[in-house]
Write an enzyme that holds these catalytic residues in place. Structure first.
Site, PDB file in Angstrom:
ATOM      1  N   LYS A  12       0.834  -1.216   0.000  1.00  0.00           N
ATOM      2  CA  LYS A  12       0.000   0.000   0.000  1.00  0.00           C
ATOM      3  C   LYS A  12       0.859   1.252   0.000  1.00  0.00           C
ATOM      4  O   LYS A  12       0.648   2.158  -0.803  1.00  0.00           O
ATOM      5  CB  LYS A  12      -0.907  -0.014   1.238  1.00  0.00           C
ATOM      6  N   ASN A  13       1.834   1.278   0.898  1.00  0.00           N
ATOM      7  CA  ASN A  13       2.618   2.511   1.043  1.00  0.00           C
ATOM      8  C   ASN A  13       3.625   2.723  -0.087  1.00  0.00           C
ATOM      9  O   ASN A  13       4.197   3.817  -0.200  1.00  0.00           O
ATOM     10  CB  ASN A  13       3.313   2.545   2.410  1.00  0.00           C
ATOM     11  N   CYS A  65      -5.844   7.795   8.929  1.00  0.00           N
ATOM     12  CA  CYS A  65      -5.942   7.168  10.250  1.00  0.00           C
ATOM     13  C   CYS A  65      -5.691   8.193  11.346  1.00  0.00           C
ATOM     14  O   CYS A  65      -4.809   9.038  11.233  1.00  0.00           O
ATOM     15  CB  CYS A  65      -4.927   6.053  10.370  1.00  0.00           C
ATOM     16  N   ARG A  98      -0.147  14.465  13.435  1.00  0.00           N
ATOM     17  CA  ARG A  98       0.246  14.352  12.029  1.00  0.00           C
ATOM     18  C   ARG A  98       0.258  15.686  11.281  1.00  0.00           C
ATOM     19  O   ARG A  98      -0.529  15.913  10.356  1.00  0.00           O
ATOM     20  CB  ARG A  98      -0.625  13.325  11.308  1.00  0.00           C
ATOM     21  N   ASP A 117       3.811   0.710  12.064  1.00  0.00           N
ATOM     22  CA  ASP A 117       2.603   0.108  11.498  1.00  0.00           C
ATOM     23  C   ASP A 117       2.349  -1.315  12.005  1.00  0.00           C
ATOM     24  O   ASP A 117       1.255  -1.852  11.822  1.00  0.00           O
ATOM     25  CB  ASP A 117       2.666   0.104   9.960  1.00  0.00           C
ATOM     26  N   ARG A 125      -8.880  -0.793   4.062  1.00  0.00           N
ATOM     27  CA  ARG A 125      -8.054   0.297   3.509  1.00  0.00           C
ATOM     28  C   ARG A 125      -6.674  -0.211   3.132  1.00  0.00           C
ATOM     29  O   ARG A 125      -6.019   0.352   2.245  1.00  0.00           O
ATOM     30  CB  ARG A 125      -7.883   1.408   4.547  1.00  0.00           C
TER      31      ARG A 125
HETATM   32  C1  UD1 Z   1       3.981   6.958   6.442  1.00  0.00           C
HETATM   33  C2  UD1 Z   1       3.130   5.757   6.177  1.00  0.00           C
HETATM   34  C3  UD1 Z   1       2.512   5.260   7.470  1.00  0.00           C
HETATM   35  C4  UD1 Z   1       3.595   5.013   8.502  1.00  0.00           C
HETATM   36  C5  UD1 Z   1       4.493   6.231   8.653  1.00  0.00           C
HETATM   37  C6  UD1 Z   1       5.696   5.985   9.562  1.00  0.00           C
HETATM   38  C7  UD1 Z   1       2.285   6.069   3.909  1.00  0.00           C
HETATM   39  C8  UD1 Z   1       1.106   6.333   3.047  1.00  0.00           C
HETATM   40  N1  UD1 Z   1       2.061   6.101   5.237  1.00  0.00           N
HETATM   41  O1  UD1 Z   1       3.131   7.983   6.968  1.00  0.00           O
HETATM   42  O2  UD1 Z   1       1.813   4.052   7.198  1.00  0.00           O
HETATM   43  O3  UD1 Z   1       2.971   4.743   9.747  1.00  0.00           O
HETATM   44  O4  UD1 Z   1       5.000   6.635   7.382  1.00  0.00           O
HETATM   45  O5  UD1 Z   1       6.481   4.929   9.078  1.00  0.00           O
HETATM   46  O6  UD1 Z   1       3.371   5.793   3.440  1.00  0.00           O
HETATM   47  N2  UD1 Z   1       5.771  14.729  11.036  1.00  0.00           N
HETATM   48  C9  UD1 Z   1       5.908  16.067  11.380  1.00  0.00           C
HETATM   49  N3  UD1 Z   1       5.739  16.997  10.395  1.00  0.00           N
HETATM   50  C10 UD1 Z   1       5.441  16.666   9.107  1.00  0.00           C
HETATM   51  C11 UD1 Z   1       5.324  15.301   8.766  1.00  0.00           C
HETATM   52  C12 UD1 Z   1       5.493  14.355   9.757  1.00  0.00           C
HETATM   53  O7  UD1 Z   1       6.165  16.392  12.520  1.00  0.00           O
HETATM   54  O8  UD1 Z   1       5.301  17.551   8.273  1.00  0.00           O
HETATM   55  C13 UD1 Z   1       5.941  13.700  12.081  1.00  0.00           C
HETATM   56  C14 UD1 Z   1       4.682  12.846  12.278  1.00  0.00           C
HETATM   57  O9  UD1 Z   1       3.761  13.477  13.141  1.00  0.00           O
HETATM   58  C15 UD1 Z   1       5.257  11.583  12.868  1.00  0.00           C
HETATM   59  C16 UD1 Z   1       6.627  11.469  12.169  1.00  0.00           C
HETATM   60  O10 UD1 Z   1       6.914  12.769  11.672  1.00  0.00           O
HETATM   61  O11 UD1 Z   1       5.473  11.747  14.246  1.00  0.00           O
HETATM   62  C17 UD1 Z   1       6.665  10.466  11.050  1.00  0.00           C
HETATM   63  O12 UD1 Z   1       5.636  10.727  10.131  1.00  0.00           O
HETATM   64  P1  UD1 Z   1       5.791  10.426   8.568  1.00  0.00           P
HETATM   65  O13 UD1 Z   1       7.033   9.621   8.336  1.00  0.00           O
HETATM   66  O14 UD1 Z   1       5.624  11.686   7.829  1.00  0.00           O
HETATM   67  O15 UD1 Z   1       4.554   9.488   8.283  1.00  0.00           O
HETATM   68  P2  UD1 Z   1       3.607   9.505   7.019  1.00  0.00           P
HETATM   69  O16 UD1 Z   1       4.373   9.812   5.798  1.00  0.00           O
HETATM   70  O17 UD1 Z   1       2.391  10.300   7.336  1.00  0.00           O
END
Ligand code: UD1
Length: 415
Positions: A22-23, A116, A121, A305, A396
């Protein structure tokens, strides 16, 4: 009510093929917008998040067509750069369209992303990276408006590793002017797979798999056929299914190289495995030990995850375990539901303390994707029958968790 009914405590013994990731699929679908032609994604998972992304792409003017598990995306004409609010809000990963729309159309309008509910986030890292590369943003009526005269090379530094923000920066830079250097980027395999896809389509990205990516902008991408790699989280879920039933199981084509932390944790609880000719043979008869300390971390650490799914396994272990969630601040949402099944878990800040014991089947409610999968796995280990409400959350990310678990010898059905 759409749910999943599970008969517990049947030791697994069967074989299942692992679906596409998925990711990996979602950002690659967004990336297909950068090619003014046709992209074919083989082994694309038929899950609701992919169908939602497909709907969003169609709303932007792209054509899509399924042939078996191949998804063809034709983006020679894009008629809109605005992601429909109702669709974008449903899925957190719609945020990766920001980079690809800015790269393709120089403009992007997105609702603030949903998905989710596992913590705050924020998207600050996405926005600051894209600003460095020449974009400007404004917010109005809950929508994010982005524009650029031209994405330009620059040096992006992430103070915190983010999968989505790294993907957005890459997507914005591949067809930009000049060279972009991204430091502190996420090393998750899904970022690497996105870069491999882009390179196969004509991009020039080096440093794949490291924390520093260098992207030399190219004027255009070309048509390509790309195979979506297998899903490491789905494979890890089925390792947990084998473990909690103290059974066996064979996973066909799991991405073992990317599953090291998960398999190490599996060995620690007493599980044994052999990997041979693309098949992972699991032997979980002794997988009942607790783990003193398990912490989620960025790759190559234990994936967040799989945290709630492994929590279910530890709730059935013989002894006390602790899990620390280090990535998201609100990812123990499944605990009250597991407690309904008799699990003895206490959560204090980011740490769950688990006293292993017996689970009993009852009616529980999925509230998010991986938590929902954790309840299904808990049901496999529980005495009697478990009913998990809201299976749409599980759908999902899992093509057909009932089909797959039944292939592995479980008794699980949609109800
Ligand atoms: C992706 C994955 C999700 C997985 C996550 C962590 C997809 C579609 N989703 O989510 O399944 O759980 O990686 O491996 O690939 N953060 C900030 N600011 C930002 C962005 C992120 O502070 O602008 C923080 C988030 O709150 C979190 C951390 O960084 O604490 C990691 O998030 P991130 O790696 O961005 O996760 P996703 O890309 O949303």
């Amino acid at each position: 009510m759409k749910g999943i009914r599970i008969t517990g405590q049947i030791p697994l013994d069967g074989e299942v093929r692992i679906q596409g990731s998925k990711n990996a699929a979602l950002p690659v679908m967004a990336a297909a917008l950068l090619n003014r032609g046709t992209t074919v994604l083989k082994g694309c998972p038929r899950i609701s998040d992919v169908f939602l992304m497909e709907k969003i792409l169609r709303g932007l003017g792209a054509g899509t067509r399924w042939q078996g598990d191949s998804l063809e995306i034709c983006a020679d004409q894009i008629s809109s750069c605005e992601v429909e609010r109702e669709l974008g809000e449903k899925m957190r990963s719609s945020i990766v369209l920001l980079g690809s729309l800015l790269g393709r159309c120089r403009e992007a309008v997105l609702p603030f992303p949903g998905g989710c509910v596992i913590g705050a986030r924020p998207i600050d890292l996405h926005l600051s990276a894209l600003k460095t590369l020449g974009a400007e943003f404004a917010e109005k009526d809950g929508r994010l408006y982005g524009r650029t005269s031209q994405m330009k090379g620059g040096t992006v530094f992430f103070r915190k590793s983010s999968v989505g923000a790294t993907e957005n920066a890459v997507l914005a830079a591949v067809c930009g002017e000049g060279t972009t250097v991204i430091r502190g980027c996420s090393k998750e395999p899904e970022v690497g797979w996105l870069c491999c896809f882009l390179n196969q389509a004509g991009a020039r990205i080096s440093g794949i798999g490291t924390s520093c990516l260098v992207i030399r902008g190219v004027p255009r991408l070309h048509d390509t056929v790309f195979s979506i790699p297998s899903d490491r989280i789905t494979a890890g879920t089925y390792v947990c299914a084998s473990a909690i039933t103290r059974g066996k199981g064979i996973l066909v084509k799991p991405p073992v190289k990317e599953m090291k932390a998960m398999l190490t944790a599996y060995e620690k609880i007493g599980g044994q495995y052999v990997y041979n000719s693309g098949k992972l043979f699991l032997c979980s008869q002794k997988a009942s030990r607790p783990i003193h300390w398990l912490e989620t971390q960025i790759y190559p650490g234990f994936p967040t995850d799989l945290q709630s799914i492994f929590l279910a396994v530890l709730a059935c272990a013989q002894g006390n375990s602790q899990i620390k969630e280090s990535i998201f601040e609100d990812r123990f949402k499944v605990v009250p539901q597991l407690q309904k099944m008799g699990a003895q878990i206490e959560v204090e800040e980011q740490i769950a303390r688990i006293r292993g014991g017996k689970l009993r089947g009852t009616r529980v409610k999925a509230e998010e994707l991986r938590g929902g999968a954790a309840l299904v796995i808990a049901g496999l280990g529980a005495e009697g029958e478990t009913y998990v409400e809201n299976r749409e959350f599980v759908e999902r990310g899992y093509e057909d968790i009932c089909r797959d678990l039944n292939c592995l010898g479980a008794r699980v059905r949609k109800d």
